[in-house]
Design a protein around this motif. Sequence first.
Motif, PDB file in Angstrom:
ATOM      1  N   TYR A  10       3.421  28.383 -51.359  1.00  0.00           N
ATOM      2  CA  TYR A  10       4.003  29.557 -52.017  1.00  0.00           C
ATOM      3  C   TYR A  10       4.797  29.176 -53.268  1.00  0.00           C
ATOM      4  N   PHE A  11       5.489  28.033 -53.208  1.00  0.00           N
ATOM      5  CA  PHE A  11       6.342  27.659 -54.351  1.00  0.00           C
ATOM      6  C   PHE A  11       5.617  26.832 -55.400  1.00  0.00           C
ATOM      7  N   ASP A  12       4.337  26.542 -55.161  1.00  0.00           N
ATOM      8  CA  ASP A  12       3.555  25.796 -56.153  1.00  0.00           C
ATOM      9  C   ASP A  12       3.225  26.671 -57.355  1.00  0.00           C
ATOM     10  N   SER A  13       2.921  26.007 -58.486  1.00  0.00           N
ATOM     11  CA  SER A  13       2.476  26.788 -59.637  1.00  0.00           C
ATOM     12  C   SER A  13       1.032  27.223 -59.368  1.00  0.00           C
ATOM     13  N   SER A  14       0.654  28.350 -59.954  1.00  0.00           N
ATOM     14  CA  SER A  14      -0.684  28.887 -59.718  1.00  0.00           C
ATOM     15  C   SER A  14      -1.287  29.255 -61.069  1.00  0.00           C
ATOM     16  N   ALA A  15      -1.743  28.212 -61.793  1.00  0.00           N
ATOM     17  CA  ALA A  15      -2.199  28.363 -63.173  1.00  0.00           C
ATOM     18  C   ALA A  15      -3.315  29.406 -63.290  1.00  0.00           C
ATOM     19  N   GLU A  16      -4.235  29.378 -62.338  1.00  0.00           N
ATOM     20  CA  GLU A  16      -5.386  30.291 -62.415  1.00  0.00           C
ATOM     21  C   GLU A  16      -4.943  31.751 -62.314  1.00  0.00           C
TER      22      GLU A  16
ATOM     23  N   ALA B 291      -5.050  34.736 -65.169  1.00  0.00           N
ATOM     24  CA  ALA B 291      -5.718  36.028 -64.919  1.00  0.00           C
ATOM     25  C   ALA B 291      -4.762  37.196 -65.199  1.00  0.00           C
ATOM     26  N   LEU B 292      -3.501  37.047 -64.792  1.00  0.00           N
ATOM     27  CA  LEU B 292      -2.519  38.128 -65.010  1.00  0.00           C
ATOM     28  C   LEU B 292      -2.231  38.286 -66.502  1.00  0.00           C
ATOM     29  N   GLU B 293      -2.196  37.151 -67.200  1.00  0.00           N
ATOM     30  CA  GLU B 293      -1.937  37.169 -68.647  1.00  0.00           C
ATOM     31  C   GLU B 293      -3.067  37.901 -69.364  1.00  0.00           C
ATOM     32  N   GLU B 294      -4.295  37.550 -68.990  1.00  0.00           N
ATOM     33  CA  GLU B 294      -5.468  38.176 -69.635  1.00  0.00           C
ATOM     34  C   GLU B 294      -5.484  39.673 -69.399  1.00  0.00           C
ATOM     35  N   LYS B 295      -5.012  40.083 -68.230  1.00  0.00           N
ATOM     36  CA  LYS B 295      -5.011  41.511 -67.892  1.00  0.00           C
ATOM     37  C   LYS B 295      -3.775  42.219 -68.446  1.00  0.00           C
ATOM     38  N   GLY B 296      -2.874  41.467 -69.084  1.00  0.00           N
ATOM     39  CA  GLY B 296      -1.668  42.048 -69.676  1.00  0.00           C
ATOM     40  C   GLY B 296      -0.659  42.511 -68.638  1.00  0.00           C
ATOM     41  N   LYS B 297      -0.678  41.909 -67.437  1.00  0.00           N
ATOM     42  CA  LYS B 297       0.256  42.341 -66.368  1.00  0.00           C
ATOM     43  C   LYS B 297       1.539  41.517 -66.433  1.00  0.00           C
ATOM     44  N   ALA B 298       2.379  41.844 -67.407  1.00  0.00           N
ATOM     45  CA  ALA B 298       3.580  41.038 -67.676  1.00  0.00           C
ATOM     46  C   ALA B 298       4.569  41.059 -66.507  1.00  0.00           C
ATOM     47  N   ASP B 299       4.718  42.219 -65.853  1.00  0.00           N
ATOM     48  CA  ASP B 299       5.694  42.319 -64.753  1.00  0.00           C
ATOM     49  C   ASP B 299       5.317  41.397 -63.605  1.00  0.00           C
ATOM     50  N   LEU B 300       4.035  41.459 -63.243  1.00  0.00           N
ATOM     51  CA  LEU B 300       3.571  40.629 -62.125  1.00  0.00           C
ATOM     52  C   LEU B 300       3.648  39.153 -62.497  1.00  0.00           C
ATOM     53  N   LEU B 301       3.360  38.860 -63.762  1.00  0.00           N
ATOM     54  CA  LEU B 301       3.426  37.478 -64.228  1.00  0.00           C
ATOM     55  C   LEU B 301       4.851  36.934 -64.072  1.00  0.00           C
ATOM     56  N   ALA B 302       5.834  37.776 -64.407  1.00  0.00           N
ATOM     57  CA  ALA B 302       7.243  37.365 -64.274  1.00  0.00           C
ATOM     58  C   ALA B 302       7.593  37.111 -62.811  1.00  0.00           C
ATOM     59  N   GLU B 303       7.074  37.979 -61.911  1.00  0.00           N
ATOM     60  CA  GLU B 303       7.319  37.791 -60.467  1.00  0.00           C
ATOM     61  C   GLU B 303       6.733  36.459 -59.991  1.00  0.00           C
ATOM     62  N   VAL B 304       5.523  36.184 -60.440  1.00  0.00           N
ATOM     63  CA  VAL B 304       4.852  34.946 -60.010  1.00  0.00           C
ATOM     64  C   VAL B 304       5.607  33.733 -60.553  1.00  0.00           C
ATOM     65  N   HIS B 305       6.045  33.826 -61.815  1.00  0.00           N
ATOM     66  CA  HIS B 305       6.844  32.739 -62.410  1.00  0.00           C
ATOM     67  C   HIS B 305       8.094  32.474 -61.585  1.00  0.00           C
ATOM     68  N   ASN B 306       8.756  33.571 -61.188  1.00  0.00           N
ATOM     69  CA  ASN B 306      10.013  33.474 -60.438  1.00  0.00           C
ATOM     70  C   ASN B 306       9.814  32.774 -59.098  1.00  0.00           C
ATOM     71  N   SER B 307       8.611  32.871 -58.554  1.00  0.00           N
ATOM     72  CA  SER B 307       8.347  32.267 -57.242  1.00  0.00           C
ATOM     73  C   SER B 307       7.893  30.810 -57.369  1.00  0.00           C
TER      74      SER B 307
ATOM     75  N   MET C 169       8.677  27.001 -58.214  1.00  0.00           N
ATOM     76  CA  MET C 169       9.850  26.128 -58.348  1.00  0.00           C
ATOM     77  C   MET C 169       9.469  24.912 -59.173  1.00  0.00           C
ATOM     78  N   PRO C 170      10.381  24.435 -60.031  1.00  0.00           N
ATOM     79  CA  PRO C 170      10.047  23.278 -60.845  1.00  0.00           C
ATOM     80  C   PRO C 170       9.761  22.037 -59.989  1.00  0.00           C
ATOM     81  N   SER C 171       8.949  21.136 -60.520  1.00  0.00           N
ATOM     82  CA  SER C 171       8.601  19.913 -59.782  1.00  0.00           C
ATOM     83  C   SER C 171       9.862  19.207 -59.324  1.00  0.00           C
ATOM     84  N   GLY C 172       9.896  18.820 -58.077  1.00  0.00           N
ATOM     85  CA  GLY C 172      11.021  18.033 -57.564  1.00  0.00           C
ATOM     86  C   GLY C 172      12.227  18.838 -57.133  1.00  0.00           C
ATOM     87  N   ALA C 173      12.199  20.175 -57.336  1.00  0.00           N
ATOM     88  CA  ALA C 173      13.381  20.977 -56.966  1.00  0.00           C
ATOM     89  C   ALA C 173      13.495  21.158 -55.461  1.00  0.00           C
TER      90      ALA C 173
END
Length: 297
Positions: A68-74, A78-94, A96-100
């Motif tokens: 769950y806390f891993d980055s999910s580039a794919e 996909a969210l960026e291409e679809k212009g879903k900025a809100d969801l993208l921010a939620e995914v970013h928030n979830s 965690m930086p490497s090693g945290a």
Amino acid sequence: MSNRVRTAVFPVAGLGTRFLPATKSIPKEMLPLVDRPLIQYAIDEARAAGIREFIFVTAKGKSALEDYFDSSAELERALEEKGKADLLAEVHNSTMPSGAIAYIRQQEALGLGHAVWCARRLIGDDSFAVILPDDVISAKTPCLKQMVEAHAETGGCMVAAMDVPREQTKSYGILDIAGEQGRLVRAAGMVEKPAPEDAPSTMAVIGRYILSASVLETLGAGKRGAGGEIQLTDAIAAEIDHGRPVHGFRFDGQRFDCGSKSGYLQATVAFGLARDDLRDEFSAYLAGIAGSQRAAE
Ligand code: UTP
């Protein structure tokens, strides 16, 4: 040693039997409240309190938590291409930086105290927080932040505390109260899951703690307590016996016991009603149910 609290331990190695069969394959901490898993609320609360180091005590079958806390580039692309900025921010928030986040295994569910002890090598000598993600607290100022601020004055150990009906003392650690000042309750003792007639008060400990490293030494003795488990409550009570300060903190906020089915459902309703995008439709639905129940009575 310092009173500064930078590290939080999240014991998530329990079996979650009250949510079987769901918890056969989903960690309890991944159950969603509306659209965010319980663990996300816990992490957000820790971040708001200034926590920078996150230690998860996990067990077999909890890998969904790590993913769950891993980055999910794919997904993000996909969210960026679809212009879903809100969801993208939620995914970013979830993410965690490497090693945290550090993950430590508890090989056997020997109790909450044992789970915290498993993290001892990563904790060091400073005071640290413990957050139980199945206690979700809705508050203007996040509960752990309130506690960190109070702890800067008191030092020692601090536990989040709230009054419960006397018949419920057998479900909690209960404080023996020496004195009270504002939100602070000075503890003369602490007992795990006492029967109502034996409980020294009705002031219950819930899932937020700030602890001194000396608690880990006590836990190292591996002494079993209530239910045959190595209890965190007993190790905190030993601090009092050694003449070190332990305070209950009556936090400002509403706590939901999301480890129980009823508490989880209550939290779902409360968090659903708190959401701007759901409130109108959801409250109309609830009002409809209440109306038809009244008519049937
Ligand atoms: P609970 O008492 O809620 O137990 O643990 P549980 O296993 O999660 O759930 P039930 O009672 O079977 O439904 C309180 C917290 O302590 C952690 C749990 O993950 C939860 O966050 N815990 C408990 C451990 O990490 N290890 C243990 O050995 C026991």
